[in-house]
Design an enzyme around this catalytic site. Structure first.
Site, PDB file in Angstrom:
ATOM      1  CG  HIS A 194      -0.282   1.505  -9.178  1.00 37.88           C
ATOM      2  ND1 HIS A 194      -1.637   1.637  -9.338  1.00 37.88           N
ATOM      3  CD2 HIS A 194      -0.105   0.682  -8.114  1.00 37.88           C
ATOM      4  CE1 HIS A 194      -2.267   0.929  -8.425  1.00 37.88           C
ATOM      5  NE2 HIS A 194      -1.358   0.334  -7.662  1.00 37.88           N
ATOM      6  CD  GLU A 198       0.042  -3.756  -3.202  1.00 38.80           C
ATOM      7  OE1 GLU A 198       0.885  -3.721  -2.275  1.00 38.80           O
ATOM      8  OE2 GLU A 198      -0.814  -2.866  -3.368  1.00 38.80           O
TER       9      GLU A 198
END
Length: 314
Positions: A49, A172
């Site tokens: 990201h 994550e």
């Protein structure tokens, strides 16, 4: 020139990155080479990201990672620079001499990855004239004041965009850090209407625990599950928009131990915000199925049966 991932049968399910078994005439001559039928491979584009609000906060505090535990960065959004990075990657992909031709985008169901996927693979502002469902609605962008002003009033269009599928297993490292806690799926469905959330099993985030952080062995086990799932997908060119710890602590360290340092480092190096790293994924287990030889458009039978392929292709 893609670094190489291989999935081979192994007794240790937490280590799937063993070299595919092959017979060797001269071990020293071919130890760092491998052959596998093309139909048992995929091209995987890993994308971290863009810069998130939590990233810049820790950077500006001299690397003080205790800020990750602040609820001020709950489900962190992209910064203005993060949006710039994602827009730049969009332009990079569009300007490639050989099209990326992604069949599927798999995305972690967190705001910063969803925003990155939309900016990278979206086709620009979602104008009223566009007949496509927005990747991000204008209402969704109002909650992200860092977004490109060109998108603020109308959202981002999904026109011409490959399917985007949200999947929990590429999140994550889970727990303790509010920046890694997701919102309820209803929120995401409302603001990212073109994204498919059907594989998310729970409305609320039941994986995140405030007092428990996922360990490295646990994130690697999750990465194993993700790779095995990826192998079952029919798509041949897949982008995965996810996170640094998932890629560099969970997924990539399980591959390449037998390779030269330069090749191994090319794959395993820490991923920068909005970096795209392209790999060839080889499935030597046949667990993913893949095309049968007769379904492979490049295969030609030869021999006395050559006419069957010639007639079938006419």
């Amino acid at each position: 020139r893609y670094p190489y991932l291989s999935m081979a049968t192994t007794n240790n399910t937490s280590q799937i990155g063993e070299c595919i078994k092959r017979r060797r005439l001269d071990d020293s001559a071919v130890a760092n080479y491998g052959l596998i039928p093309l139909r048992h491979t995929k091209v995987i584009h890993l994308i971290r990201h863009g810069q998130g609000e939590h990233n810049i906060a820790v950077q500006n505090a001299g690397g003080d990672k205790s800020l990750y535990k602040s609820y001020g960065y709950f489900d962190a959004r992209l910064t203005a620079f993060g949006w710039e990075q994602a827009t730049a990657l969009n332009k990079h992909i569009r300007n490639l001499s050989t099209p990326l031709d992604v069949d599927l985008v798999v995305v972690s169901p967190l705001t910063r990855t969803l925003q990155t996927a939309a900016a990278v693979f979206g086709s620009g502002p979602a104008t009223k004239e566009a007949a496509s469902t927005p990747l991000i609605t204008a209402a969704g962008l109002e909650s992200s004041l860092n977004a490109d002003p060109a998108f603020q009033s109308c959202g981002i269009s999904s026109q011409g965009c490959p399917p985007i599928l949200a999947y929990e297993w590429c999140r994550e490292q889970i727990g303790e850090h509010p920046c890694d806690k997701r919102r309820n799926i209803a929120y995401y469905r409302q603001h990212y209407p073109a994204v498919d959330f059907s594989l998310i099993e729970t409305e609320e985030d039941e994986l995140w625990k405030e007092d428990q952080r996922e360990t490295i062995p646990e994130i690697r086990q999750r990465a194993v599950k993700f790779v095995k799932w990826l192998a079952t997908r029919p798509e041949k060119r897949i982008a995965v928009v996810a996170h640094s710890a998932f890629f560099t602590r969970g997924l990539l360290p399980q591959f390449g131990d037998e390779w030269a340092d330069g090749v191994r480092d090319d794959m395993r190096d820490y991923m920068q915000n909005c970096e795209m790293r392209s790999l060839v994924f080889a499935d030597g287990t046949a667990a993913g199925g893949g095309l049968q030889r007769t379904e492979d458009p490049l295969w030609f039978p030869g021999g006395s049966n050559y006419a069957s392929r010639e007639i079938g292709s006419s």
